[in-house]
Design a protein around this motif. Sequence first.
Motif, PDB file in Angstrom:
ATOM      1  N   UNK A   1       2.472 -32.587 -46.193  1.00 45.28           N
ATOM      2  CA  UNK A   1       3.680 -32.007 -45.799  1.00 45.28           C
ATOM      3  C   UNK A   1       3.425 -31.190 -44.635  1.00 45.28           C
ATOM      4  N   UNK A   2       4.412 -31.078 -43.716  1.00 49.01           N
ATOM      5  CA  UNK A   2       4.347 -30.312 -42.453  1.00 49.01           C
ATOM      6  C   UNK A   2       5.431 -28.958 -42.474  1.00 49.01           C
ATOM      7  N   UNK A   3       4.708 -27.920 -42.193  1.00 48.89           N
ATOM      8  CA  UNK A   3       5.492 -26.666 -42.114  1.00 48.89           C
ATOM      9  C   UNK A   3       5.325 -26.135 -40.909  1.00 48.89           C
ATOM     10  N   UNK A   4       6.461 -25.825 -40.157  1.00 45.93           N
ATOM     11  CA  UNK A   4       6.416 -25.322 -38.647  1.00 45.93           C
ATOM     12  C   UNK A   4       6.627 -23.883 -38.756  1.00 45.93           C
ATOM     13  N   UNK A   5       5.411 -22.973 -38.238  1.00 47.40           N
ATOM     14  CA  UNK A   5       5.899 -21.491 -37.915  1.00 47.40           C
ATOM     15  C   UNK A   5       6.383 -21.589 -36.520  1.00 47.40           C
ATOM     16  N   UNK A   6       7.666 -20.610 -36.368  1.00 44.07           N
ATOM     17  CA  UNK A   6       8.193 -20.507 -35.125  1.00 44.07           C
ATOM     18  C   UNK A   6       8.157 -19.038 -34.978  1.00 44.07           C
ATOM     19  N   UNK A   7       7.769 -18.674 -33.605  1.00 42.57           N
ATOM     20  CA  UNK A   7       7.395 -17.138 -33.078  1.00 42.57           C
ATOM     21  C   UNK A   7       7.909 -17.181 -31.699  1.00 42.57           C
ATOM     22  N   UNK A   8       8.485 -15.933 -31.406  1.00 42.83           N
ATOM     23  CA  UNK A   8       8.757 -15.556 -30.076  1.00 42.83           C
ATOM     24  C   UNK A   8       7.836 -14.267 -29.780  1.00 42.83           C
ATOM     25  N   UNK A   9       7.458 -14.153 -28.422  1.00 43.07           N
ATOM     26  CA  UNK A   9       6.832 -13.105 -27.871  1.00 43.07           C
ATOM     27  C   UNK A   9       7.725 -12.279 -27.299  1.00 43.07           C
ATOM     28  N   UNK A  10       7.117 -10.940 -27.140  1.00 42.42           N
ATOM     29  CA  UNK A  10       8.030 -10.032 -26.481  1.00 42.42           C
ATOM     30  C   UNK A  10       7.828 -10.394 -25.017  1.00 42.42           C
ATOM     31  N   UNK A  11       8.949 -10.388 -24.285  1.00 40.94           N
ATOM     32  CA  UNK A  11       8.971 -10.705 -22.868  1.00 40.94           C
ATOM     33  C   UNK A  11       8.286  -9.808 -21.726  1.00 40.94           C
ATOM     34  N   UNK A  12       8.511  -8.309 -22.243  1.00 37.96           N
ATOM     35  CA  UNK A  12       8.252  -7.509 -21.117  1.00 37.96           C
ATOM     36  C   UNK A  12       6.813  -7.263 -20.898  1.00 37.96           C
ATOM     37  N   UNK A  13       6.423  -7.208 -19.680  1.00 33.44           N
ATOM     38  CA  UNK A  13       5.097  -7.462 -19.336  1.00 33.44           C
ATOM     39  C   UNK A  13       4.080  -6.362 -19.616  1.00 33.44           C
ATOM     40  N   UNK A  14       4.845  -5.136 -20.156  1.00 36.94           N
ATOM     41  CA  UNK A  14       3.718  -4.039 -20.724  1.00 36.94           C
ATOM     42  C   UNK A  14       3.659  -4.348 -22.175  1.00 36.94           C
ATOM     43  N   UNK A  15       4.244  -5.563 -22.801  1.00 37.59           N
ATOM     44  CA  UNK A  15       3.469  -5.993 -24.108  1.00 37.59           C
ATOM     45  C   UNK A  15       2.711  -7.131 -24.147  1.00 37.59           C
ATOM     46  N   UNK A  16       2.137  -7.242 -23.177  1.00 36.11           N
ATOM     47  CA  UNK A  16       1.016  -8.347 -23.026  1.00 36.11           C
ATOM     48  C   UNK A  16      -0.075  -8.427 -24.148  1.00 36.11           C
ATOM     49  N   UNK A  17      -0.320  -7.404 -24.466  1.00 32.08           N
ATOM     50  CA  UNK A  17      -1.422  -7.455 -25.658  1.00 32.08           C
ATOM     51  C   UNK A  17      -0.897  -7.967 -26.801  1.00 32.08           C
ATOM     52  N   UNK A  18       0.385  -7.971 -27.061  1.00 29.09           N
ATOM     53  CA  UNK A  18       0.982  -8.355 -28.183  1.00 29.09           C
ATOM     54  C   UNK A  18       1.459  -9.980 -28.051  1.00 29.09           C
ATOM     55  N   UNK A  19       1.655 -10.411 -26.756  1.00 34.10           N
ATOM     56  CA  UNK A  19       1.867 -11.901 -26.382  1.00 34.10           C
ATOM     57  C   UNK A  19       0.410 -12.614 -26.848  1.00 34.10           C
TER      58      UNK A  19
END
Length: 201
Positions: A71-89
């Motif tokens: 079976x297939x499960x998809x995890x969908x994520x977004x990243x924060x777009x602001x440059x200052x959050x690059x560590x999170x991205x």
Amino acid sequence: MALINVKTREVQIKIVYYGPGRGGKTTNLEYINRTYKEQIKTEMVSLKTNDDRTLFFDFLPFDVGKIKGFDVTIQLYTVPGQVKYNATRKLVLRGVDGIVFVADVQKSQRRKNIESLNQLYENLQTYQLDLFKMPLVMQYNKVDLRKSDVETLDSKTLQRDLNSRLKVPAFEASASNGGNVIPTLKKIISTTLVSIQDQIF
């Protein structure tokens, strides 16, 4: 790399929506979440920073079926777009199997689109991943603004800026009203599944 659970015969695939701040990544996921409520396995989680968000939820795709009996499960994520959050991205990209790059068609965002794509390339290298070998779909979002007074980029320019070397599938979209959100999603799922088939026994 896809997470494969032999006991439960499940494959978990991680897809990340990446791109400049306020380009429409969150709007994409919110539309998908509303449209496919029945197939969403978990609550949509939103981690808020001051002026941006990281969203994620597990999604059971509607028409994928099984792959080699899994079976297939998809995890969908977004990243924060602001440059200052690059560590999170960078953190969100760990274990990624496929990427949707959401570019903003506004002329004022042209430089940010290019910078964000370059940063994606660099961030993937942290995990020894190559953007040129990664399942990737381009989405040129906010095309509805072409009917307004806002200056926008045509698709030819966006293709030249972002996709002339990558040569991946690209969709013009309007995430706010759902235009081409689902075709983008289906394309990245199918491309990613093809790429991970060899990982499954």
